[in-house]
Design a protein around this motif. Structure first.
Motif, PDB file in Angstrom:
ATOM      1  N   ASP A  87       0.830  -1.200   0.000  1.00  0.00           N
ATOM      2  CA  ASP A  87       0.000   0.000   0.000  1.00  0.00           C
ATOM      3  C   ASP A  87       0.867   1.253   0.000  1.00  0.00           C
ATOM      4  O   ASP A  87       0.585   2.222  -0.710  1.00  0.00           O
ATOM      5  N   ALA A  88       1.948   1.244   0.773  1.00  0.00           N
ATOM      6  CA  ALA A  88       2.857   2.393   0.826  1.00  0.00           C
ATOM      7  C   ALA A  88       3.505   2.630  -0.535  1.00  0.00           C
ATOM      8  O   ALA A  88       3.664   3.778  -0.964  1.00  0.00           O
ATOM      9  N   ALA A  89       3.867   1.551  -1.216  1.00  0.00           N
ATOM     10  CA  ALA A  89       4.465   1.700  -2.552  1.00  0.00           C
ATOM     11  C   ALA A  89       3.467   2.304  -3.525  1.00  0.00           C
ATOM     12  O   ALA A  89       3.828   3.137  -4.358  1.00  0.00           O
ATOM     13  N   ASP A  90       2.185   1.922  -3.401  1.00  0.00           N
ATOM     14  CA  ASP A  90       1.149   2.495  -4.263  1.00  0.00           C
ATOM     15  C   ASP A  90       0.945   3.978  -3.991  1.00  0.00           C
ATOM     16  O   ASP A  90       0.616   4.744  -4.884  1.00  0.00           O
ATOM     17  N   ASP A  95       1.525  10.705  -2.200  1.00  0.00           N
ATOM     18  CA  ASP A  95       1.800  11.310  -0.899  1.00  0.00           C
ATOM     19  C   ASP A  95       3.000  10.609  -0.261  1.00  0.00           C
ATOM     20  O   ASP A  95       2.841   9.693   0.539  1.00  0.00           O
ATOM     21  N   PRO A  96       4.209  11.058  -0.607  1.00  0.00           N
ATOM     22  CA  PRO A  96       5.410  10.376  -0.104  1.00  0.00           C
ATOM     23  C   PRO A  96       5.506  10.356   1.418  1.00  0.00           C
ATOM     24  O   PRO A  96       5.964   9.371   1.998  1.00  0.00           O
ATOM     25  N   ARG A  97       5.040  11.416   2.075  1.00  0.00           N
ATOM     26  CA  ARG A  97       5.108  11.462   3.545  1.00  0.00           C
ATOM     27  C   ARG A  97       4.215  10.371   4.155  1.00  0.00           C
ATOM     28  O   ARG A  97       4.598   9.663   5.071  1.00  0.00           O
ATOM     29  N   ARG A  98       3.010  10.255   3.641  1.00  0.00           N
ATOM     30  CA  ARG A  98       2.077   9.223   4.125  1.00  0.00           C
ATOM     31  C   ARG A  98       2.654   7.835   3.869  1.00  0.00           C
ATOM     32  O   ARG A  98       2.546   6.931   4.707  1.00  0.00           O
ATOM     33  N   ALA A  99       3.273   7.639   2.708  1.00  0.00           N
ATOM     34  CA  ALA A  99       3.874   6.341   2.383  1.00  0.00           C
ATOM     35  C   ALA A  99       4.968   5.993   3.385  1.00  0.00           C
ATOM     36  O   ALA A  99       5.077   4.840   3.816  1.00  0.00           O
ATOM     37  N   ASP A 100       5.770   6.971   3.775  1.00  0.00           N
ATOM     38  CA  ASP A 100       6.826   6.723   4.764  1.00  0.00           C
ATOM     39  C   ASP A 100       6.248   6.337   6.121  1.00  0.00           C
ATOM     40  O   ASP A 100       6.785   5.474   6.810  1.00  0.00           O
ATOM     41  N   ILE A 101       5.138   6.977   6.501  1.00  0.00           N
ATOM     42  CA  ILE A 101       4.491   6.664   7.772  1.00  0.00           C
ATOM     43  C   ILE A 101       3.950   5.231   7.760  1.00  0.00           C
ATOM     44  O   ILE A 101       4.127   4.474   8.719  1.00  0.00           O
ATOM     45  N   ASP A 107       7.044  -1.727   9.568  1.00  0.00           N
ATOM     46  CA  ASP A 107       8.291  -2.189  10.184  1.00  0.00           C
ATOM     47  C   ASP A 107       8.145  -2.390  11.684  1.00  0.00           C
ATOM     48  O   ASP A 107       8.766  -3.280  12.263  1.00  0.00           O
ATOM     49  N   ARG A 108       7.313  -1.566  12.337  1.00  0.00           N
ATOM     50  CA  ARG A 108       7.132  -1.683  13.789  1.00  0.00           C
ATOM     51  C   ARG A 108       6.423  -2.971  14.185  1.00  0.00           C
ATOM     52  O   ARG A 108       6.682  -3.530  15.239  1.00  0.00           O
ATOM     53  N   ILE A 109       5.508  -3.449  13.347  1.00  0.00           N
ATOM     54  CA  ILE A 109       4.764  -4.658  13.719  1.00  0.00           C
ATOM     55  C   ILE A 109       5.358  -5.932  13.142  1.00  0.00           C
ATOM     56  O   ILE A 109       5.035  -7.025  13.593  1.00  0.00           O
TER      57      ILE A 109
END
Length: 139
Positions: A87-90, A95-101, A107-109
């Protein structure tokens, strides 16, 4: 703890309970498989989780059941983290900032990245108490 460790632990415990001679993992699998074909084990494709859980808790020690639950839970959480990364890659172009979040949350889970887990942290007891019973199941 890997899935292989969990399966090996289950096989060793079965061998101890049935006073089976130590042997290769393959011979233990064959012996256990022959015993379970006698109608004792629930159908692996159609049995509801409560039936599988009851079979596991009746036949194996708590630590083995917990390792089994963790192998299943870690796999499910890993798949969810993978889906979050997809989803982040899509979203990367929109929205690069949202993708990073989203990527950081994955990664946290992710149990394979050491950020989360183990899943579950303690043994889940299906059908034993109202709080742990899944909807639509009987106690």
């Amino acid at each position: 703890m890997t899935t292989l460790d969990t399966v090996t632990g289950i096989l060793r415990q079965w061998a101890d309970r049935n006073h089976a001679a130590p042997g290769t993992a393959e011979s233990l699998v064959n012996a256990l498989s022959a015993e379970l074909r006698g109608g004792q084990a629930p159908d692996r494709f159609f049995a509801p989780p409560v039936v599988v859980h009851a079979f596991l808790t009746d036949n194996f020690a708590e630590d083995v059941v917990l390792r089994y639950q963790r192998a299943v839970g870690d796999q499910a959480v890993w798949e969810a983290a993978r889906d979050q990364r997809t989803d982040a890659a899509d979203r990367q172009l929109d929205d690069p900032r949202r993708a990073d979040i989203v990527r950081a949350a994955a990664d946290r889970i992710d149990p394979l990245k050491g950020g989360g887990g183990p899943y579950p942290a303690s043994l889940i007891r299906l059908g034993k108490t109202t709080a742990a019973t899944t909807p639509g199941t009987q106690e």
